[in-house]
Design an enzyme around this catalytic site. Structure first.
Site, mmCIF file in Angstrom:
data_model
loop_
_atom_site.group_PDB
_atom_site.id
_atom_site.type_symbol
_atom_site.label_atom_id
_atom_site.label_comp_id
_atom_site.label_asym_id
_atom_site.label_seq_id
_atom_site.Cartn_x
_atom_site.Cartn_y
_atom_site.Cartn_z
ATOM 1 N N CYS A 143 0.848 -1.189 0.000
ATOM 2 C CA CYS A 143 0.000 0.000 0.000
ATOM 3 C C CYS A 143 0.885 1.240 0.000
ATOM 4 O O CYS A 143 2.061 1.162 0.340
ATOM 5 C CB CYS A 143 -0.887 0.043 1.241
ATOM 6 N N CYS A 152 11.922 -3.905 5.807
ATOM 7 C CA CYS A 152 11.627 -4.936 4.795
ATOM 8 C C CYS A 152 12.570 -4.737 3.612
ATOM 9 O O CYS A 152 12.390 -3.822 2.811
ATOM 10 C CB CYS A 152 10.176 -4.820 4.324
ATOM 11 N N SER A 179 10.780 -4.138 -12.530
ATOM 12 C CA SER A 179 11.545 -4.234 -11.289
ATOM 13 C C SER A 179 12.860 -4.991 -11.452
ATOM 14 O O SER A 179 13.762 -4.859 -10.626
ATOM 15 C CB SER A 179 10.695 -4.864 -10.185
ATOM 16 N N ASP A 239 13.848 -9.774 -10.386
ATOM 17 C CA ASP A 239 14.114 -9.401 -8.995
ATOM 18 C C ASP A 239 13.796 -10.543 -8.038
ATOM 19 O O ASP A 239 14.417 -10.687 -6.995
ATOM 20 C CB ASP A 239 13.295 -8.156 -8.625
ATOM 21 N N CYS A 299 14.547 -7.076 7.803
ATOM 22 C CA CYS A 299 13.767 -8.304 7.899
ATOM 23 C C CYS A 299 14.143 -9.180 6.707
ATOM 24 O O CYS A 299 14.205 -8.696 5.569
ATOM 25 C CB CYS A 299 12.268 -7.999 7.860
HETATM 26 S S1 SF4 Z 1 8.969 -11.352 5.315
HETATM 27 FE FE1 SF4 Z 1 10.105 -9.483 5.829
HETATM 28 S S2 SF4 Z 1 11.516 -9.149 4.084
HETATM 29 FE FE2 SF4 Z 1 9.978 -10.625 3.425
HETATM 30 S S3 SF4 Z 1 8.436 -9.347 2.407
HETATM 31 FE FE3 SF4 Z 1 7.768 -9.601 4.536
HETATM 32 S S4 SF4 Z 1 8.594 -7.832 5.637
HETATM 33 FE FE4 SF4 Z 1 9.666 -7.979 3.678
#
Ligand code: SF4
Length: 479
Positions: free
Chosen positions: A9, A248, A295, A358, A445
């Site tokens: 989002c 992320c 991407s 990607d 992450c």
């Molecule tokens: S698990 Fe972690 S790194 Fe993988 S998409 Fe979700 S937030 Fe991103």
């Protein structure tokens, strides 16, 4: 990952600008890549909040001549583009979500996913609360309206401390905007300023470029930023430095736009580095490097630079197919992929090609593309992927399919090669990926590759979240 069904989002907000609503519209346009299912804008004149949302792309909902933007015209505005990572794809889940509670009106826009939303919702419903949507975001409004939170000084911080999961949030109150980011800083959220001094908040800096605003800094993990008539105020609901971030890293690999800067780095440069690293890890003799656009393009540039193999556009993408066009049926999906990504025969015929993407999720659309490249006369096809094999679901706001549907879940490299029908396949190592990143490796992450979920997810919450996901997928199929 062209044409795979995973999205996110996008958020945009601006305070104290005569053209706030129009700029929000432009900002949402530039964030359209983060969600194409629905969009909305809420605005305030300082006393009353108005809100308009719709299904589909920004340009369709706020089309010229409809008069919608003019009716919303106010100096304070927030907006949202959505892809449903929680809650079904229907109009009542559109955001911003507007509600009225004992302190007046509030509109909320959310990027992320709350893992404890189902538990909180069950608890409220057991006490008689009525929800008008199936989105996890509505839980936040119910929390905000709780007398025990209203009674606190700075109630928002108390509310946020009850949330578990990923959240970048915008709240529009009649006289101010409050922006907040979860203590792990999973999703990006940036602060900018226009030439005339109005503050702007957006998921990515590409939204600042389009309205001529400059990037100032990110909203820090665990921070609440308030935009009001006095400017910008900041406070923390979690003591800074007590939580190691979990940005992320998939935002860098796939979601964010190449001209954005998030987590302190430009996205295009990051992806180019990934391509260079990929060429070092998985070199192959070939005649041409082609990206899966868009991407995969930056990583392919990096791969070509490092390997000294010519770069060319062997696949071209149609930008005129919306999200809604992606069919749940595999056969139709393959035809749609052909529409979305066309092969340039002259580039691939008789050549040994390296295809750079990607990421690969289910793998079915990638295989469709590989078949099309073979039909166009490619002699050898070597698949190179600029992230490690995705083996685990995401609970933090990315709509990956179930674990069983993930191509790499229960296949080794040889089986993946056979499935994709390629001559070789090479994935980026997790170590290589983290080496390309600017921040310390424990600041990201990486759960979808190694299953290490940094936000504590106890068994009960996890169970509910899984059921919730499965229920949503089932409902999506019915609707
Ligand atoms: S698990 Fe972690 S790194 Fe993988 S998409 Fe979700 S937030 Fe991103």
């Amino acid at each position: 990952m062209a044409s795979e069904k995973i999205e996110n989002c996008g958020l945009f907000g601006i305070f104290g600008d005569a053209e706030a609503v129009h700029k929000t519209y432009l900002g949402l346009h530039s964030l359209q890549h983060r969600g194409q299912e629905s969009a909305g804008i809420a605005s305030s004149d300082g006393e009353i909040i108005r809100c308009y949302t719709g299904m589909g792309m920004v340009r369709r909902i706020f089309r010229a001549g409809s008069g919608v933007l003019e009716k919303l015209s106010n100096p304070i505005a927030i907006g949202h583009v959505r892809y449903s990572t929680s809650g079904t794809s229907k109009a009542s889940n559109n955001q911003p979500l507007l509600a009225e509670y004992s302190r007046g009106q509030v509109a909320v826009a959310h990027n992320g996913n709350l893992i404890n939303a189902t538990l909180l919702r069950d608890e409220y419903e057991a006490h008689g609360s009525i929800f008008k949507s199936t989105s996890d975001t509505e839980v936040i409004i119910h929390l905000l309206a709780k007398p025990r939170h209203i009674g606190n000084p700075g109630p928002l911080g108390h509310v946020l401390n009850h949330l578990q999961g990923a959240y970048s949030l915008l709240f529009l109150f009649n006289d101010r905007i409050e922006a907040a980011r979860d203590p792990y800083g999973i999703r990006p959220l940036c602060i900018g300023q226009t030439e005339k001094g109005a503050y702007v908040i957006a998921s990515e800096t590409c939204a600042f470029d389009v309205i001529g605003a400059k990037f100032i800094r990110e909203v820090e993990p665990g921070e609440i930023v308030q935009l009001n008539k006095n400017g910008l105020d900041s406070r923390f609901f979690v003591t800074p430095g007590t939580v190691t971030p979990a940005h992320c890293i998939f935002e860098h690999i796939y979601f964010a736009k190449q001209n954005s800067t998030i987590f302190g780095e430009n996205v295009h440069e990051f992806r180019k580095n990934l391509g260079r690293q990929l060429a070092k890890e998985h070199p192959v003799e070939s005649d041409v490097v082609i990206p899966v656009p868009d991407s995969g393009t930056s990583a392919a540039v990096g791969y070509a630079e490092q390997s000294k193999i010519p770069f060319d556009m062997g696949l071209v993408r149609s930008h005129y197919i919306g999200r809604t066009f992606i069919s749940p049926e595999q056969r139709l999906r393959e035809l749609e992929v052909k529409l979305k990504l066309a092969v340039v025969k002259e580039v691939v015929k008789g050549k040994r090609i390296v295809v750079v993407d990607d990421s690969i999720v289910r793998g079915t659309t990638t295989r469709g593309k590989i078949r099309a490249l073979r039909q166009a006369g490619a002699k050898e096809i070597h698949m190179r992927v600029s992230c490690p094999p995705i083996r685990f679901p995401c609970f933090y706001g990315v709509d990956f399919p179930t674990k069983e549907e993930l191509l790499a879940n229960n296949r080794n490299l040889e089986q993946i090669k056979e499935f994709l029908e390629v001559d070789s396949v090479g994935y980026m190592s997790l170590e290589g990926l983290l080496e390309c990143a600017k921040l310390p490796e424990d600041h990201y992450c990486t759960a979808c590759w190694n299953g290490k979920y940094k936000i504590p997810v106890d068994i009960v919450v996890n169970k509910f979240a899984m059921e919730h996901y499965q229920m949503r997928m089932f409902k999506d199929e019915l609707s």
